[in-house]
Design a protein around this motif. Structure first.
Motif, PDB file in Angstrom:
ATOM      1  N   VAL A 289       0.816  -1.221   0.000  1.00 32.97           N
ATOM      2  CA  VAL A 289       0.000   0.000   0.000  1.00 32.97           C
ATOM      3  C   VAL A 289       0.849   1.269   0.000  1.00 32.97           C
ATOM      4  N   VAL A 290       2.056   1.203   0.513  1.00 32.63           N
ATOM      5  CA  VAL A 290       2.911   2.393   0.555  1.00 32.63           C
ATOM      6  C   VAL A 290       3.447   2.733  -0.837  1.00 32.63           C
ATOM      7  N   ALA A 322      -5.633   7.097  -1.181  1.00 32.54           N
ATOM      8  CA  ALA A 322      -5.430   6.051  -0.176  1.00 32.54           C
ATOM      9  C   ALA A 322      -5.263   4.716  -0.884  1.00 32.54           C
ATOM     10  N   ALA A 323      -4.680   3.753  -0.173  1.00 32.17           N
ATOM     11  CA  ALA A 323      -4.476   2.411  -0.728  1.00 32.17           C
ATOM     12  C   ALA A 323      -4.830   1.378   0.327  1.00 32.17           C
ATOM     13  N   VAL A 324      -5.418   0.268  -0.117  1.00 34.59           N
ATOM     14  CA  VAL A 324      -5.786  -0.847   0.754  1.00 34.59           C
ATOM     15  C   VAL A 324      -5.358  -2.138   0.080  1.00 34.59           C
ATOM     16  N   THR A 325      -4.804  -3.061   0.848  1.00 35.16           N
ATOM     17  CA  THR A 325      -4.487  -4.387   0.322  1.00 35.16           C
ATOM     18  C   THR A 325      -5.132  -5.442   1.214  1.00 35.16           C
ATOM     19  N   VAL A 326      -5.649  -6.502   0.586  1.00 33.82           N
ATOM     20  CA  VAL A 326      -6.297  -7.610   1.281  1.00 33.82           C
ATOM     21  C   VAL A 326      -5.593  -8.896   0.883  1.00 33.82           C
ATOM     22  N   VAL A 374      -4.257  -8.530  -2.810  1.00 30.99           N
ATOM     23  CA  VAL A 374      -5.036  -7.746  -3.770  1.00 30.99           C
ATOM     24  C   VAL A 374      -5.070  -6.295  -3.294  1.00 30.99           C
ATOM     25  N   THR A 375      -4.696  -5.374  -4.190  1.00 25.56           N
ATOM     26  CA  THR A 375      -4.467  -3.985  -3.799  1.00 25.56           C
ATOM     27  C   THR A 375      -5.261  -3.034  -4.683  1.00 25.56           C
ATOM     28  N   ALA A 376      -5.729  -1.946  -4.103  1.00 26.11           N
ATOM     29  CA  ALA A 376      -6.427  -0.916  -4.871  1.00 26.11           C
ATOM     30  C   ALA A 376      -6.143   0.454  -4.270  1.00 26.11           C
TER      31      ALA A 376
END
Length: 418
Positions: A289-290, A322-326, A374-376
């Motif tokens: 995410v960074v 912003a970024a989120v990863t699951v 999985v990142t967005a």
């Protein structure tokens, strides 16, 4: 610049994506890599834990820069071997990597540097373990003193569980560290350093527990997000002044300069930030995410750290949003993950490979406990969350497990400090 990345996880895939997007990079390889890195980086075979083999590969491939992802090669001395071969390497020496390889060593460094951290009790035997737990009190924090892939710590109010974990570590011939429990939310803050100059990145938060609501066993990380809307103003500057810079200066004073990625795991307690642990490399899954928010070209930044020229590097530039990863994990993770299952949808946008291989016919299969990250990216955390879970729905792995609440507490304003 010809860049060789060492490692095989989603962290390395994220590094490869950022390096591939850097126009200064003319050739990119990842060893041993995975099914995802093969799409953007030349695959190469290497035993990443063998410093001689890593250096030989770097020399044979004519690398200008080697970026070492995982901690095990660093603690084994891979960065030393690469530098001895005359090649720039992003990653600390084996001596400096002990800041992650030995939690007791890290505590000594922090004490000398005046870095705020939890009280700790080194334990060498069962009797000492009982005494240390009595003194620390509940909740109990019991750590494997050495490398444990992010799964060597137990935090519990159950004394029997704390004792059992300590016994397992001792019976395996390793030392134990009992620590004071730190209240408050945790933060991961990365800093790029050449041993003198320190450039902090944006803070992130990862989710260590396997299940929603921070339940289930500890893992290597089930997801992450950045930025942290609940973080106090000036947090990065405060941590730079009280934690990162003093630690780098103390390492230099000891004759063990730390050059590479210094990762401070922090608890934002009612008494201010306290260091939970240091790592000697990019964190996984926080890297995922960074890096998407870093506008500064990555290769030049890492090369400056590797060659002692970070003081002359321009200030870092960041993209808005912003970024989120699951993390999509295999069934049975983390205790006994099942591997070898086919994975579909793994070539989708934002899908980073963590534990995958590819058959001769192109079939992607799971090869580890954490299979995909999985990142967005979105305009804010809510938008990034919505997008990432839409992408998660597009991948298929039999009996896969993932958390559905990554970044949810931050979006709903349920995280408080102090």
């Amino acid at each position: 610049m010809r860049v060789l990345v060492i490692g095989s996880g989603a962290r390395e895939h994220a590094l490869c994506v950022a390096l591939h997007d850097d126009p200064a990079v003319t050739a990119l390889a990842c060893a041993p890599g995975n099914a995802g890195t093969r799409a953007i980086a030349e695959p190469a075979s290497v035993d990443a834990t063998d410093p001689v083999a890593v250096a030989a590969l770097a020399s044979g491939w004519a690398a200008d820069l080697v970026v070492i992802g995982p901690e095990v090669p660093l603690v084994a001395g891979a960065a030393d071997a690469v530098r001895d071969a005359g090649i720039a390497c992003f990653g600390p020496s084996a001596q400096a990597a002990q800041i992650e390889g030995s939690k007791s060593f890290a505590k000594h460094v922090m004490a000398a540097a005046g870095v705020p951290t939890a009280r700790s009790w080194p334990v060498g035997g069962v009797a000492e373990l009982e005494t240390a737990l009595d003194e620390a009190g509940a909740p109990y924090v019991v750590k494997d003193d050495g490398l444990a892939a992010g799964k060597g710590v137990v935090v519990t109010t159950d004394r029997d569980a704390a004792v059992a974990h300590g016994h397992r570590v001792i019976e395996a011939g390793r030392a134990v560290l009992v620590e004071e429990y730190l209240d408050g939310p945790e933060v991961s803050l990365f800093a790029v350093t050449d041993g003198t100059t320190v450039l902090p990145l944006v803070p992130a938060q990862d989710a260590k527990r396997r299940d929603d609501g921070d339940g289930g066993p500890n893992t290597g990380g089930m997801g992450a997000y950045t930025p942290l809307p609940w973080a106090p103003p000036g947090l990065v500057d405060e941590v730079l002044a009280t934690v990162l810079q003093p630690t780098v200066e103390e390492m230099a004073r000891r004759g063990e300069p730390f050059a590479g990625l210094l990762y401070a795991g922090l608890a934002l307690t009612s008494r201010g930030p306290r260091v939970v642990e240091f790592n000697a490399r990019f964190g996984d899954p926080e890297t995922q995410v960074v890096l998407p928010l870093l506008e500064t070209p990555l290769a030049g930044l890492l090369h400056a750290a590797a060659t002692g020229t970070l003081a002359g590097h321009p200030p870092l530039r960041w993209r808005p949003g912003a970024a989120v990863t699951v993390v999509v994990a295999a069934p049975g993770y983390p205790e006994r993950p099942r591997t070898g299952d086919p994975v579909t949808g793994a070539d989708g946008e934002g899908v980073l490979h963590a534990g995958t291989t590819v058959d001769a016919d192109g079939t992607v299969r799971s090869s580890g406990g954490r299979v995909l990250a999985v990142t967005a990216v979105g305009n804010d955390l809510a938008a990034a969350r919505q997008r990432v879970y839409e992408r998660v729905a597009g991948v298929r792995l039999a009996d896969a497990h993932w958390r559905t609440d990554i970044a949810l507490a931050a979006v709903e304003g349920r995280i408080t400090v102090g």
